[in-house]
Enzyme design. Structure first.
Site, PDB file in Angstrom:
ATOM      1  N   GLU A  95       0.820  -1.221   0.000  1.00 19.64           N
ATOM      2  CA  GLU A  95       0.000   0.000   0.000  1.00 19.64           C
ATOM      3  C   GLU A  95       0.851   1.267   0.000  1.00 19.64           C
ATOM      4  O   GLU A  95       2.008   1.269   0.431  1.00 19.64           O
ATOM      5  CB  GLU A  95      -0.957   0.009   1.191  1.00 19.64           C
ATOM      6  N   CYS A  98       3.697   8.587   0.211  1.00 22.14           N
ATOM      7  CA  CYS A  98       4.273   7.756   1.257  1.00 22.14           C
ATOM      8  C   CYS A  98       4.376   6.337   0.707  1.00 22.14           C
ATOM      9  O   CYS A  98       3.366   5.733   0.362  1.00 22.14           O
ATOM     10  CB  CYS A  98       3.367   7.791   2.495  1.00 22.14           C
ATOM     11  N   CYS A 155       6.918  -6.436   7.332  1.00 21.73           N
ATOM     12  CA  CYS A 155       8.031  -5.861   8.091  1.00 21.73           C
ATOM     13  C   CYS A 155       8.390  -6.826   9.214  1.00 21.73           C
ATOM     14  O   CYS A 155       7.530  -7.519   9.737  1.00 21.73           O
ATOM     15  CB  CYS A 155       7.594  -4.516   8.680  1.00 21.73           C
ATOM     16  N   CYS A 198       7.296  -3.610  15.881  1.00 23.06           N
ATOM     17  CA  CYS A 198       6.815  -2.542  16.777  1.00 23.06           C
ATOM     18  C   CYS A 198       5.395  -2.882  17.245  1.00 23.06           C
ATOM     19  O   CYS A 198       4.535  -3.249  16.448  1.00 23.06           O
ATOM     20  CB  CYS A 198       6.831  -1.188  16.071  1.00 23.06           C
ATOM     21  N   CYS A 255       2.084  -1.275  15.645  1.00 27.99           N
ATOM     22  CA  CYS A 255       2.050  -1.096  14.186  1.00 27.99           C
ATOM     23  C   CYS A 255       1.413  -2.283  13.478  1.00 27.99           C
ATOM     24  O   CYS A 255       1.758  -3.440  13.754  1.00 27.99           O
ATOM     25  CB  CYS A 255       3.471  -0.876  13.679  1.00 27.99           C
ATOM     26  N   GLY A 293       7.247  -1.453   6.101  1.00 32.29           N
ATOM     27  CA  GLY A 293       8.644  -1.872   5.919  1.00 32.29           C
ATOM     28  C   GLY A 293       9.625  -0.942   6.586  1.00 32.29           C
ATOM     29  O   GLY A 293       9.290   0.190   6.960  1.00 32.29           O
ATOM     30  N   GLU A 294      10.843  -1.435   6.746  1.00 30.55           N
ATOM     31  CA  GLU A 294      11.911  -0.643   7.340  1.00 30.55           C
ATOM     32  C   GLU A 294      12.937  -0.348   6.228  1.00 30.55           C
ATOM     33  O   GLU A 294      13.654  -1.248   5.792  1.00 30.55           O
ATOM     34  CB  GLU A 294      12.540  -1.438   8.502  1.00 30.55           C
ATOM     35  N   SER A 298      12.130   7.360   7.155  1.00 33.61           N
ATOM     36  CA  SER A 298      11.833   7.088   8.559  1.00 33.61           C
ATOM     37  C   SER A 298      12.397   5.722   8.938  1.00 33.61           C
ATOM     38  O   SER A 298      12.194   4.738   8.231  1.00 33.61           O
ATOM     39  CB  SER A 298      10.310   7.107   8.753  1.00 33.61           C
ATOM     40  N   SER A 349      12.263   6.998  14.561  1.00 37.16           N
ATOM     41  CA  SER A 349      11.116   6.594  15.377  1.00 37.16           C
ATOM     42  C   SER A 349      11.596   6.336  16.796  1.00 37.16           C
ATOM     43  O   SER A 349      12.175   5.302  17.083  1.00 37.16           O
ATOM     44  CB  SER A 349      10.474   5.331  14.794  1.00 37.16           C
ATOM     45  N   LEU A 350      11.351   7.292  17.655  1.00 38.02           N
ATOM     46  CA  LEU A 350      11.883   7.236  19.019  1.00 38.02           C
ATOM     47  C   LEU A 350      10.864   6.574  19.960  1.00 38.02           C
ATOM     48  O   LEU A 350      11.136   5.529  20.536  1.00 38.02           O
ATOM     49  CB  LEU A 350      12.218   8.664  19.463  1.00 38.02           C
ATOM     50  N   HIS A 351       9.710   7.192  20.083  1.00 41.57           N
ATOM     51  CA  HIS A 351       8.556   6.628  20.792  1.00 41.57           C
ATOM     52  C   HIS A 351       8.736   6.356  22.276  1.00 41.57           C
ATOM     53  O   HIS A 351       7.814   5.852  22.929  1.00 41.57           O
ATOM     54  CB  HIS A 351       8.066   5.338  20.118  1.00 41.57           C
ATOM     55  N   ASN A 385      -2.445   5.512  16.441  1.00 44.68           N
ATOM     56  CA  ASN A 385      -3.603   5.062  15.704  1.00 44.68           C
ATOM     57  C   ASN A 385      -3.924   3.660  16.203  1.00 44.68           C
ATOM     58  O   ASN A 385      -3.198   2.722  15.875  1.00 44.68           O
ATOM     59  CB  ASN A 385      -3.206   4.977  14.222  1.00 44.68           C
ATOM     60  N   CYS A 427      -1.074   3.096   9.311  1.00 40.43           N
ATOM     61  CA  CYS A 427      -0.032   2.312   8.642  1.00 40.43           C
ATOM     62  C   CYS A 427      -0.385   0.834   8.524  1.00 40.43           C
ATOM     63  O   CYS A 427      -0.611   0.164   9.518  1.00 40.43           O
ATOM     64  CB  CYS A 427       1.268   2.414   9.441  1.00 40.43           C
TER      65      CYS A 427
END
Ligand code: SAH
Length: 357
Positions: free
Chosen positions: A93, A106, A113, A117, A120, A160-161, A192, A215-217, A291, A334
Site C-alpha cells: 500500500e 508515502c 516488516c 513494533c 504497528c 517496511g523498514e 523514517s 522513530s523514538l517513541h 492510531n 499504517c
C-alpha cells in the site's frame, strides 16, 4: 538464463546495456525516458524505438509494473490510498497526501516488516520480502500517472523498514532524484527508520540532503524495549549518537517521531526525560497520537495529555508539531488497508471514502 530487471538500473547501466545490444547511444536516453518520465507500462508502447530493439528488450529484460488493485479517495482531505499488486502477486500500500507545498507520496519499502513494533499493523504478519528499487518507484509513478499531478515530495513511512532494505532503497533514491527521471529534490525526501544504527551511519556517509526521521517513541531504553523490539538490538544512546553523526555529516536537522500511547509514554515524566535526552540537539519532534489497531490494546492519549506533552517540550525550546491525521475515512493507519485486504481476501467495503478502482 534469467532475465535482467531493467527498471531498477541507473542511467549509466542502461547506457551500458544498450551499447551491449549494439544499439546507438541515444537510444539509451529514449528508453530511460520511457521508463522514468513517461511511465510506460511495457516495452510495446515505446513507439519511437525500432521494433527490432523492442524485440531484444523483451527477450533480455523483465519490465516491472505495479497493478492498481484499489484506489480510495478521502472525502475529508483528498488523501488517496492505494493498494498495488506486484508482479509476483504480493500486495503493498501507498498513500498520496495533498499539501499546500505539493503532493507527497508515502511509499512502502518491504512486503510486510520484521521489526515488530507493538503498535504497528504493518508488522503483524512479518516480512515476506524486500521491494526492488523499481517497485518503490512504481508506487510513485502510478500515482503521478493516475492523478495527472506532479509528485514533489516523498516519505518512506509506509510498510517496511527502509534501512533493512538498504541497497535497494539507496538505488531507489538515486533514480527518484535523477534529473533523467522524476528529478525530485533530495530535500523533499524523508526516510523514517526504527533505528538500525550501522545503516544510519552508512546513510550519513552518503552525505545526501534527505531528512532522517527517527522513530523514538520512548524516552528511556527500558520503555523503548516495551514498544519496539529493535531496541533489544540497539541501545538508545547509540541510536542517538548515530543521529548526531547524521546531522554532523549532512547538516540536516533530525526529526524525531514520537507516537503518543495513552498511559504508556505520555506522562509528565516521559516529557521531562525526553527533554533531557534530545533537548540539546538540533531537532524537530513530530508527535503522533497513536492510531489504535484492533490486534493491540493501545489507546490514544487524551487531548489534555497531548497538549501538556507538547507544551513541556516547547517550554524547553524544542520544535514540536502534532501530526495531523489524514484520510481518516479510508483506513489511514499504517498497514491497515493491506492487512484488511489480506484478512478478507478482497478489497474491503469502504463506507465513507470513495472507492475509485
Ligand atoms: N520502519 C519505519 C517506517 C515506519 S512507519 C520506522 O519505523 O520509522 C512511520 C511511523 O509511523 C513510524 O514512526 C512508526 O513507528 C509509526 N507508526 C506505525 N504504526 C503506528 C500507529 N498505529 N500509530 C502511530 N504511529 C505509528
Amino acid at each position: 538464463m534469467e532475465k535482467k530487471e531493467i527498471r531498477s538500473m541507473n542511467y549509466r547501466e542502461v547506457q551500458q546495456e544498450v551499447a551491449a545490444l549494439g544499439e546507438k547511444a541515444f537510444r539509451a536516453g529514449q528508453l530511460y525516458q520511457w521508463m522514468h518520465q513517461k511511465f510506460a507500462d511495457s516495452f510495446d508502447v515505446m513507439t519511437n524505438l525500432p521494433a527490432g530493439f523492442r524485440e531484444k528488450l523483451r527477450a533480455e529484460y523483465t519490465y516491472t509494473v505495479l497493478e492498481v488493485v484499489q484506489r480510495l479517495v478521502s472525502k475529508i482531505d483528498g488523501t488517496e490510498k492505494y493498494l498495488f499488486r506486484l508482479p509476483d502477486g504480493n500486495v503493498i500500500e501507498s498513500v498520496l497526501m495533498r499539501y499546500h507545498h505539493g503532493n507527497s507520496v508515502c511509499i512502502s519499502t518491504q512486503v510486510g516488516c520484521r521489526m515488530g513494533c507493538r503498535f504497528c499493523a504493518s508488522t503483524l504478519g512479518g516480512r515476506t520480502r524486500d521491494l526492488l528499487p523499481s517497485e518503490m518507484l512504481g508506487q510513485v509513478y502510478q500515482i503521478q500517472k493516475l492523478t495527472g499531478e506532479r509528485v514533489s515530495h516523498l516519505v518512506a513511512m509506509g510498510t517496511g523498514e527502509p534501512l533493512d532494505n538498504y541497497d535497494n532503497f539507496l538505488r531507489f533514491l538515486e533514480l527518484l532524484t535523477d534529473e533523467h527521471g522524476l528529478n525530485i529534490s533530495q530535500r523533499n525526501v524523508t526516510v523514517s527508520t526504527c533505528g538500525i544504527v550501522e545503516n544510519i551511519r552508512r546513510l550519513a556517509d552518503e552525505k545526501l540532503q534527505i531528512t532522517l526521521a527517527l522513530s523514538l517513541h520512548a524516552s528511556s531504553q527500558e520503555k523503548r524495549k516495551e514498544l519496539m523490539p529493535v531496541a533489544y538490538r540497539y541501545e538508545l544512546k547509540d541510536v542517538l549518537e548515530a543521529c548526531r553523526y547524521y546531522f554532523a555529516q549532512t547538516g540536516r536537522r533530525i526529526t524525531f517521531e514520537y507516537s503518543l500511547v495513552g498511559g504508556v509514554n505520555d506522562t509528565k515524566q516521559d516529557a521531562k526525560r525526553l527533554v533531557e535526552l534530545i533537548g540539546a540537539m538540533n531537532c524537530h519532534v513530530n508527535l503522533i497520537p497513536v492510531n489504535p489497531i484492533k490486534e493491540r490494546s493501545y489507546v490514544q492519549s487524551n487531548a489534555s495529555a497531548i497538549d501538556a506533552f507538547k507544551n513541556k517540550l516547547e517550554k524547553y525550546g524544542i520544535n514540536v508539531t502534532i501530526r495531523r491525521e489524514m484520510g481518516r475515512d479510508i483506513n489511514g493507519a499504517c498497514g491497515q488497508l493491506r492487512k484488511s485486504y489480506l484478512d478478507t481476501g478482497a478489497a474491503e467495503e469502504i463506507k465513507e471514502g470513495d472507492a475509485v478502482v
